[in-house]
Design an enzyme around this catalytic site. Sequence first.
Site, PDB file in Angstrom:
ATOM      1  N   TYR A 153      -6.413  13.423  -6.872  1.00  0.00           N
ATOM      2  CA  TYR A 153      -6.686  13.502  -5.434  1.00  0.00           C
ATOM      3  C   TYR A 153      -7.699  14.613  -5.122  1.00  0.00           C
ATOM      4  O   TYR A 153      -8.429  14.522  -4.146  1.00  0.00           O
ATOM      5  CB  TYR A 153      -5.389  13.701  -4.638  1.00  0.00           C
ATOM      6  CG  TYR A 153      -4.682  12.383  -4.351  1.00  0.00           C
ATOM      7  CD1 TYR A 153      -5.178  11.497  -3.388  1.00  0.00           C
ATOM      8  CD2 TYR A 153      -3.541  12.013  -5.046  1.00  0.00           C
ATOM      9  CE1 TYR A 153      -4.538  10.288  -3.126  1.00  0.00           C
ATOM     10  CE2 TYR A 153      -2.894  10.801  -4.789  1.00  0.00           C
ATOM     11  CZ  TYR A 153      -3.402   9.949  -3.823  1.00  0.00           C
ATOM     12  OH  TYR A 153      -2.780   8.747  -3.560  1.00  0.00           O
ATOM     13  N   THR A 164       0.812  -1.217   0.000  1.00  0.00           N
ATOM     14  CA  THR A 164       0.000   0.000   0.000  1.00  0.00           C
ATOM     15  C   THR A 164       0.851   1.275   0.000  1.00  0.00           C
ATOM     16  O   THR A 164       2.066   1.217   0.262  1.00  0.00           O
ATOM     17  CB  THR A 164      -0.988  -0.038   1.191  1.00  0.00           C
ATOM     18  OG1 THR A 164      -1.994   0.946   0.973  1.00  0.00           O
ATOM     19  CG2 THR A 164      -0.309   0.212   2.526  1.00  0.00           C
ATOM     20  N   ASP A 221       9.466  -0.717  -8.437  1.00  0.00           N
ATOM     21  CA  ASP A 221       8.664  -0.097  -7.380  1.00  0.00           C
ATOM     22  C   ASP A 221       7.192  -0.148  -7.784  1.00  0.00           C
ATOM     23  O   ASP A 221       6.761   0.647  -8.620  1.00  0.00           O
ATOM     24  CB  ASP A 221       9.135   1.357  -7.246  1.00  0.00           C
ATOM     25  CG  ASP A 221       8.348   2.161  -6.237  1.00  0.00           C
ATOM     26  OD1 ASP A 221       7.602   1.579  -5.444  1.00  0.00           O
ATOM     27  OD2 ASP A 221       8.493   3.394  -6.257  1.00  0.00           O
ATOM     28  N   ARG A 222       6.457  -1.039  -7.229  1.00  0.00           N
ATOM     29  CA  ARG A 222       5.024  -1.339  -7.454  1.00  0.00           C
ATOM     30  C   ARG A 222       4.794  -2.146  -8.725  1.00  0.00           C
ATOM     31  O   ARG A 222       5.328  -1.853  -9.789  1.00  0.00           O
ATOM     32  CB  ARG A 222       4.165  -0.078  -7.481  1.00  0.00           C
ATOM     33  CG  ARG A 222       2.724  -0.429  -7.810  1.00  0.00           C
ATOM     34  CD  ARG A 222       1.659   0.583  -7.439  1.00  0.00           C
ATOM     35  NE  ARG A 222       1.263   0.517  -6.056  1.00  0.00           N
ATOM     36  CZ  ARG A 222       1.193   1.585  -5.257  1.00  0.00           C
ATOM     37  NH1 ARG A 222       1.461   2.766  -5.711  1.00  0.00           N
ATOM     38  NH2 ARG A 222       0.831   1.442  -4.017  1.00  0.00           N
ATOM     39  N   SER A 236       9.483   2.239  -2.246  1.00  0.00           N
ATOM     40  CA  SER A 236      10.597   2.944  -2.907  1.00  0.00           C
ATOM     41  C   SER A 236      11.884   2.766  -2.104  1.00  0.00           C
ATOM     42  O   SER A 236      12.962   2.581  -2.688  1.00  0.00           O
ATOM     43  CB  SER A 236      10.314   4.445  -3.028  1.00  0.00           C
ATOM     44  OG  SER A 236       9.082   4.639  -3.615  1.00  0.00           O
ATOM     45  N   VAL A 239       4.042   2.276   2.459  1.00  0.00           N
ATOM     46  CA  VAL A 239       4.539   1.129   3.242  1.00  0.00           C
ATOM     47  C   VAL A 239       6.065   1.009   3.202  1.00  0.00           C
ATOM     48  O   VAL A 239       6.680   0.395   4.080  1.00  0.00           O
ATOM     49  CB  VAL A 239       3.826  -0.179   2.802  1.00  0.00           C
ATOM     50  CG1 VAL A 239       4.290  -0.633   1.427  1.00  0.00           C
ATOM     51  CG2 VAL A 239       4.010  -1.295   3.810  1.00  0.00           C
ATOM     52  N   GLY A 240       6.676   1.571   2.153  1.00  0.00           N
ATOM     53  CA  GLY A 240       8.143   1.513   2.062  1.00  0.00           C
ATOM     54  C   GLY A 240       8.681   0.867   0.793  1.00  0.00           C
ATOM     55  O   GLY A 240       9.831   0.419   0.763  1.00  0.00           O
TER      56      GLY A 240
END
Length: 222
Positions: A55, A20, A90-91, A26, A23-24
């Site tokens: 957003y 999510t 990353d993701r 990167s 969360v860390g």
Amino acid sequence: MNLRNKYEIPANAVITIAGTVGVGKSTMTNALAKALNFRTSFEKVDTNPYLDKFYADFDRWSFHLQVYFLAERFKEQKRIFEYGGGFIQDRSIYEDTGIFAKMHYEKGTMSQVDYQTYTSLFDAMVMTPYFPHPDLLIYLEGSLDDILSRIQERGRPMEQQTPISYWEEMHKRYEDWINSFNACPVLRLNINDYDIIQHENSVEPVIERISSFLQQTQLLKK
Ligand SMILES: Nc1ncnc2c1ncn2[C@@H]1O[C@H](COP(=O)(O)OP(=O)(O)O)[C@@H](O)[C@H]1O
Ligand SMILES: Nc1ncnc2c1ncn2[C@H]1C[C@H](O)[C@@H](COP(=O)(O)O)O1
């Protein structure tokens, strides 16, 4: 001896980090890439032309943002493939549809027709035998409270101004999503089990776990 050789991580491995927001991922991407001498593939947040607008108004921009992320991640996938692997990503691309698009559709901030258009595009691009899936997905998990503190600490205004209920809903969905995810092997890591910010060398036990996990999955394939 470098850690990649020590733990026999294949030089062409592709490892994607999921979890999510805040969360860390990167941080873990940078730490693993540095330790393994791999390339990185990051989500570009600062140059994303839709993220701030999204957003501020989910209804208006959720479809545009999903199409943008899909295009960006697909291009990254192509780049990884062209280099012949050796990447920390990353993701994963799977979270776009399995978490974000689904959540916005089910919460009513993406219309049914937009959701169908998006998922048919996603399926045609990703859910095919031609799409190279990662060798491993590392799923980072932590408590909602820890994640909320990290979102605050990182300080992106658009995320800080988003109601906590949004992050709570996402946190719940991630748990369900990972329990049924099967597009590639999954290694789960709890964020309380390592501390790569204070202790850089605490990445080594993570690499050790990646190594034994990859060896097991290779044996299972044989
Ligand atoms: N292992 C860790 N311990 C403490 N803080 C962390 C750790 N990993 C990340 N953080 C902090 O949490 C925040 C979010 O991390 P980040 O890597 O940007 O998350 P993500 O990419 O998943 O959104 C940042 O402020 C980062 O410094
Ligand atoms: N597919 C997505 N839909 C909506 N928002 C997304 C998507 N992918 C990423 N995001 C957002 C979430 C964060 O605000 C930033 C970056 O994500 P992070 O988890 O911090 O790397 O983009």
